[in-house]
Each structure stands twice: as structure tokens, then as C-alpha cells.
Design a protein around this motif. Structure first.
Motif, PDB file in Angstrom:
ATOM      1  N   ARG A  59      63.759  52.714  23.736  1.00  0.00           N
ATOM      2  CA  ARG A  59      62.624  52.049  24.365  1.00  0.00           C
ATOM      3  C   ARG A  59      61.491  51.983  23.356  1.00  0.00           C
ATOM      4  NH1 ARG A  59      58.035  52.871  27.438  1.00  0.00           N
ATOM      5  NH2 ARG A  59      57.662  51.118  28.831  1.00  0.00           N
ATOM      6  N   LEU A  63      57.502  51.258  22.554  1.00  0.00           N
ATOM      7  CA  LEU A  63      56.239  51.413  23.259  1.00  0.00           C
ATOM      8  C   LEU A  63      55.232  50.358  22.836  1.00  0.00           C
ATOM      9  CD1 LEU A  63      55.811  55.288  22.990  1.00  0.00           C
ATOM     10  CD2 LEU A  63      56.841  53.969  24.846  1.00  0.00           C
ATOM     11  N   THR A  64      54.392  49.968  23.769  1.00  0.00           N
ATOM     12  CA  THR A  64      53.287  49.055  23.487  1.00  0.00           C
ATOM     13  C   THR A  64      52.144  49.849  22.854  1.00  0.00           C
ATOM     14  OG1 THR A  64      52.270  49.461  25.632  1.00  0.00           O
ATOM     15  CG2 THR A  64      53.887  47.646  25.502  1.00  0.00           C
ATOM     16  N   GLU A 111      50.623  52.333  25.394  1.00  0.00           N
ATOM     17  CA  GLU A 111      51.532  53.455  25.623  1.00  0.00           C
ATOM     18  C   GLU A 111      51.562  54.400  24.425  1.00  0.00           C
ATOM     19  OE1 GLU A 111      54.799  51.288  28.544  1.00  0.00           O
ATOM     20  OE2 GLU A 111      54.999  51.086  26.365  1.00  0.00           O
ATOM     21  N   TRP A 119      48.398  56.424  24.152  1.00  0.00           N
ATOM     22  CA  TRP A 119      48.397  57.504  25.133  1.00  0.00           C
ATOM     23  C   TRP A 119      49.234  58.676  24.635  1.00  0.00           C
ATOM     24  CZ3 TRP A 119      52.002  60.019  28.181  1.00  0.00           C
ATOM     25  CH2 TRP A 119      51.475  60.822  29.186  1.00  0.00           C
ATOM     26  N   VAL A 120      50.427  58.393  24.099  1.00  0.00           N
ATOM     27  CA  VAL A 120      51.311  59.446  23.583  1.00  0.00           C
ATOM     28  C   VAL A 120      50.640  60.180  22.428  1.00  0.00           C
ATOM     29  CG1 VAL A 120      53.488  59.881  22.358  1.00  0.00           C
ATOM     30  CG2 VAL A 120      53.448  58.343  24.329  1.00  0.00           C
ATOM     31  N   GLU A 140      42.970  53.357  21.926  1.00  0.00           N
ATOM     32  CA  GLU A 140      43.720  52.141  21.589  1.00  0.00           C
ATOM     33  C   GLU A 140      43.087  51.420  20.413  1.00  0.00           C
ATOM     34  OE1 GLU A 140      44.757  49.324  24.682  1.00  0.00           O
ATOM     35  OE2 GLU A 140      44.780  50.985  26.125  1.00  0.00           O
ATOM     36  N   ARG A 153      55.112  46.790  18.650  1.00  0.00           N
ATOM     37  CA  ARG A 153      55.815  47.860  19.356  1.00  0.00           C
ATOM     38  C   ARG A 153      56.028  49.038  18.415  1.00  0.00           C
ATOM     39  NH1 ARG A 153      54.347  45.055  22.830  1.00  0.00           N
ATOM     40  NH2 ARG A 153      55.550  44.082  24.490  1.00  0.00           N
TER      41      ARG A 153
END
Length: 82
Positions: free
Chosen positions: A14, A16-17, A20, A23-24, A29, A51
Motif C-alpha cells: 500500500r 501512502l499519500t 498519510e 501523519w506516520v 504536511e 506516493r
């Protein structure tokens, strides 16, 4: 065979954007977007979409840890109090 299955049985990773991944990484951002714009962090582009793989995030953290060097404090020039 189902649409999301691969012939070798592996599950696709998967990606991530930016929100996302930020956040991780626990970063704003805006910080991550700026690093992508400057090409300072590993990422993937799928057309105009950015991504991040789990490996990309690991490299970002690893590189950040390498950039931190112990600070040397020089007290020369400070007024001495005795």
C-alpha cells in the motif's frame, strides 16, 4: 483469481499519500510537501500523484537521523563570572 491478487500470491504494498505519510512521520504536511518539491525525500510519482512506500518512509527517518550531529558548544568569548 481475484482482481487484487497477484499470481505469486504476494499482497501489493500500500502506498501512502502525503497526508498519510506526514501523519506516520509526525510532521506537518507542508514540511513533507516542501521536501518532495525540492526532491529531498524519497517518493514515487504516479502521474501527478505523489506516493510513499514503507521503504521510502524508513529512508526519510534514517536520513534525518544521520543529519543530526552532536553540537559542540564553545564558551569562549562569554563573560566569566567568578
Amino acid at each position: 483469481m481475484a482482481e487484487d491478487e497477484r499470481p505469486d500470491g504476494a499482497v501489493p504494498e500500500r502506498l501512502l499519500t502525503i497526508p498519510e505519510a506526514a501523519w506516520v512521520l509526525a510532521v506537518p504536511e507542508s514540511w513533507l510537501r516542501e521536501r518532495v518539491r525540492l526532491r529531498r525525500v524519497p517518493h514515487r510519482r504516479l502521474g501527478k500523484h505523489v506516493r510513499f512506500s514503507a521503504g521510502d518512509l524508513e529512508k526519510i527517518v534514517e536520513r534525518a537521523a544521520q543529519q543530526v550531529a552532536p553540537m559542540r558548544r564553545s564558551f569562549s568569548g562569554w563573560p566569566h563570572t567568578r
